[in-house]
Design an enzyme around this catalytic site. Structure first.
Site, PDB file in Angstrom:
ATOM      1  CG  ASP A  83      -1.805   1.176   1.352  1.00 50.67           C
ATOM      2  OD1 ASP A  83      -1.735   2.236   0.594  1.00 50.67           O
ATOM      3  OD2 ASP A  83      -2.780   0.967   2.313  1.00 50.67           O
ATOM      4  CE  LYS A 144      11.453  10.007   3.996  1.00 51.15           C
ATOM      5  NZ  LYS A 144      10.322  10.593   5.103  1.00 51.15           N
ATOM      6  CE1 TYR A 176      -5.284   9.143 -13.686  1.00 53.56           C
ATOM      7  CE2 TYR A 176      -5.266  10.490 -15.309  1.00 53.56           C
ATOM      8  CZ  TYR A 176      -4.941   9.417 -14.629  1.00 53.56           C
ATOM      9  OH  TYR A 176      -3.962   8.597 -15.434  1.00 53.56           O
ATOM     10  CE  LYS A 180      -1.547   9.729 -12.901  1.00 55.18           C
ATOM     11  NZ  LYS A 180      -0.748   8.553 -12.769  1.00 55.18           N
ATOM     12  CB  THR A 211      -5.539  -1.323 -19.209  1.00 47.81           C
ATOM     13  OG1 THR A 211      -6.167   0.050 -18.404  1.00 47.81           O
ATOM     14  CG2 THR A 211      -4.196  -0.666 -19.597  1.00 47.81           C
TER      15      THR A 211
END
Length: 280
Positions: A83, A144, A176, A180, A211
């Protein structure tokens, strides 16, 4: 056939790669074909209404995808639940990757939510937070901690899967598009900070790819425009200079290139993979 022999034996971690026929699977396949060892990750289980079973890579599906990829490519591919919102899990998966393979050479940030589409006045704060969390916070956490490992090793490659929505705005995609656009900003900052350590950081910006998620988007936006899915797709093809929407292999090819020695002097870029539809 491998095109970048220098990728042979490299270790790649790909997030959001537990769904069949998804971008993550396509990227994993290409990197395996190039000789990489690949760790597939996905969330593994449902996380409330914002992350339903129809939209997440379950533990079972992810394990099957990894096994099928290993069998079909002859490469080494393992699955690990992750996650990306949980920093401790990010650290643990990177540690497990290094313990298994000895290093981490490539990070591909592919995990994302692209199915919570609503008008700006209708999307609620939980949905907004889910999209920004996975698409942007998740990438921050993986960069990170992968960055720390790559600094210790003396180099690496990070590829963030952004979107045409990182360059252009679309109705019903406020969260969204914001996430992005933010991912491209994060890519640029990371490239500046990590270049001195031999780490290249770039983003790939594909246009629409059908997809499983892409098929849902086709139905959603066709309905919003009062069109059949067939007409919606025909209109899409008509506006793309190359005459077709993207394939998972298009994004995978760009990713493999950015991980290769041919891209050693490319960092901080947000590269369009859109058949000419997006040109800035």
């Amino acid at each position: 056939m491998a095109r970048f022999p220098e990728l042979q034996g490299k270790v790649a971690l790909i997030t959001g790669a537990g769904r069949r026929a998804g971008l993550g699977e396509g990227i994993a396949r290409r990197l395996l074909e190039e000789g990489c060892k690949v760790v597939l990750t996905d969330i593994g289980q449902v996380r409330g209404a914002e992350m339903p079973v129809t939209a997440v890579g379950t533990d079972e599906e992810m394990a099957q995808v990894a096994a099928e990829l290993a069998s079909s490519t002859g490469g080494e591919c393992v699955a690990m639940a992750l996650d990306v919102l949980e920093e401790a899990q990010v650290e643990a998966v990177i540690k497990a990757t290094v313990e298994r393979f000895g290093r981490l050479d490539i990070l591909v940030n592919n995990a994302g939510i692209g199915y919570l589409m609503k008008s700006l006045v209708d999307i609620d704060a939980k949905e907004w937070d889910a999209v920004l969390g996975v698409n942007l916070r998740g990438a921050f956490l993986t960069i990170k901690h992968a960055g720390r490992q790559m600094i210790a090793q003396g180099g690496g490659r990070i590829v963030n899967i952004a979107s045409q929505a990182a360059k252009s705005a679309f109705p019903h995609a406020a969260a969204y598009c914001s996430s992005k656009h933010g991912l491209v900003g994060l890519t640029r900052v990371a490239s500046l900070e990590l270049a001195g350590h031999g780490i290249n950081v770039n983003a790939v910006c594909p246009n629409h790819v059908t997809t499983g998620l892409g098929a849902w988007q086709n139905e959603y936006f066709a309905a919003k425009q009062g069109k059949s899915v067939e007409q919606y797709l025909a209109d899409m093809r008509a506006r793309i200079p190359a005459g077709r929407p993207g394939l998972t292999s298009d994004t995978a090819a760009a990713t493999a290139f950015l991980c290769s020695d041919d891209a050693v002097y490319i960092t901080g870029e947000a590269i369009n993979v859109s058949g000419g539809e997006e040109n800035h």
